[in-house]
Design a protein around this motif. Structure first.
Motif, PDB file in Angstrom:
ATOM      1  N   ALA A  66     -18.053 -36.959 -19.531  1.00  0.00           N
ATOM      2  CA  ALA A  66     -18.168 -38.007 -20.547  1.00  0.00           C
ATOM      3  C   ALA A  66     -17.566 -37.498 -21.851  1.00  0.00           C
ATOM      4  CB  ALA A  66     -19.633 -38.401 -20.754  1.00  0.00           C
ATOM      5  N   ARG A  67     -16.575 -38.187 -22.364  1.00  0.00           N
ATOM      6  CA  ARG A  67     -15.888 -37.744 -23.575  1.00  0.00           C
ATOM      7  C   ARG A  67     -16.441 -38.398 -24.831  1.00  0.00           C
ATOM      8  NH1 ARG A  67     -14.564 -34.063 -20.805  1.00  0.00           N
ATOM      9  NH2 ARG A  67     -12.579 -33.830 -19.799  1.00  0.00           N
ATOM     10  N   ASN A  68     -17.189 -39.446 -24.675  1.00  0.00           N
ATOM     11  CA  ASN A  68     -17.669 -40.212 -25.820  1.00  0.00           C
ATOM     12  C   ASN A  68     -19.092 -39.804 -26.173  1.00  0.00           C
ATOM     13  OD1 ASN A  68     -15.263 -41.892 -25.776  1.00  0.00           O
ATOM     14  ND2 ASN A  68     -16.121 -42.679 -23.878  1.00  0.00           N
ATOM     15  N   SER A 121     -17.848 -44.825 -19.385  1.00  0.00           N
ATOM     16  CA  SER A 121     -17.605 -46.203 -18.995  1.00  0.00           C
ATOM     17  C   SER A 121     -16.275 -46.315 -18.270  1.00  0.00           C
ATOM     18  CB  SER A 121     -17.574 -47.096 -20.241  1.00  0.00           C
ATOM     19  OG  SER A 121     -17.263 -48.420 -19.878  1.00  0.00           O
ATOM     20  N   THR A 122     -16.238 -47.169 -17.276  1.00  0.00           N
ATOM     21  CA  THR A 122     -14.978 -47.394 -16.577  1.00  0.00           C
ATOM     22  C   THR A 122     -14.123 -48.422 -17.307  1.00  0.00           C
ATOM     23  OG1 THR A 122     -16.043 -49.058 -15.191  1.00  0.00           O
ATOM     24  CG2 THR A 122     -15.932 -46.808 -14.334  1.00  0.00           C
ATOM     25  N   HIS A 123     -14.733 -49.185 -18.224  1.00  0.00           N
ATOM     26  CA  HIS A 123     -13.983 -50.192 -18.975  1.00  0.00           C
ATOM     27  C   HIS A 123     -14.204 -49.973 -20.468  1.00  0.00           C
ATOM     28  CE1 HIS A 123     -13.248 -52.239 -15.266  1.00  0.00           C
ATOM     29  NE2 HIS A 123     -14.531 -52.438 -15.048  1.00  0.00           N
ATOM     30  N   VAL A 124     -13.134 -49.688 -21.161  1.00  0.00           N
ATOM     31  CA  VAL A 124     -13.192 -49.579 -22.604  1.00  0.00           C
ATOM     32  C   VAL A 124     -12.113 -50.481 -23.155  1.00  0.00           C
ATOM     33  CG1 VAL A 124     -12.934 -48.047 -24.593  1.00  0.00           C
ATOM     34  CG2 VAL A 124     -14.046 -47.205 -22.516  1.00  0.00           C
ATOM     35  N   ILE A 125     -12.489 -51.393 -24.029  1.00  0.00           N
ATOM     36  CA  ILE A 125     -11.534 -52.336 -24.599  1.00  0.00           C
ATOM     37  C   ILE A 125     -11.178 -51.856 -25.995  1.00  0.00           C
ATOM     38  CG2 ILE A 125     -11.208 -54.712 -25.358  1.00  0.00           C
ATOM     39  CD1 ILE A 125     -13.320 -55.414 -23.115  1.00  0.00           C
TER      40      ILE A 125
END
Length: 130
Positions: A66-68, A121-125
């Motif tokens: 996890a990078r965030n 997360s697999t989805h980052v907008i």
């Protein structure tokens, strides 16, 4: 090259204008002037400083996928039965986590305690202004 005014940097990072000016005076941020003659911070310089702030200036001894990560303060703990809702703020960011009562007790989470949220997360907008 992207440039940010002092006030914009302060809002992006959730700090005061004075803090940004201190960073500039200490040589932590590179500045110039825009076409209007207003002092601006170089975007690349800001990006490097943000990475430095995120690590506290030190390499993290733990490796993770996890990078965030968001270190902040717990602002709400709502325990109901076996589940809990924990809210925290990290700079301008509000994060909410649902976890078990056992996890809250084990981590000793309470309003005012320091905590770090890791987000995978697999989805980052990503969006940018027009």
């Amino acid at each position: 090259m992207t440039e940010f005014r002092i006030r914009e940097v302060a809002r992006l990072l959730g700090v005061s204008d004075d803090t940004v000016r201190r960073w500039v005076n200490d040589g932590k941020l590179t500045t110039g002037t825009d076409a209007s003659g207003v002092q601006v911070v170089d975007g690349r310089s800001l990006a490097e400083h943000v990475k430095h702030l995120a690590t506290g200036g030190d390499e993290d001894p733990v490796r993770r996928s996890a990078r965030n990560t968001f270190t902040g303060i717990v602002t709400k703990v709502d325990v109901d039965g076996v589940m809990a809702v924990v809210e925290m703020h990290s700079g301008p960011h509000r994060l909410v986590s649902i976890m078990t009562r056992e996890a809250v007790e084990e981590l000793e989470l309470e309003v005012g305690s320091r905590a770090t949220a890791l987000v995978k997360s697999t989805h980052v907008i990503v969006e940018t202004p027009r």
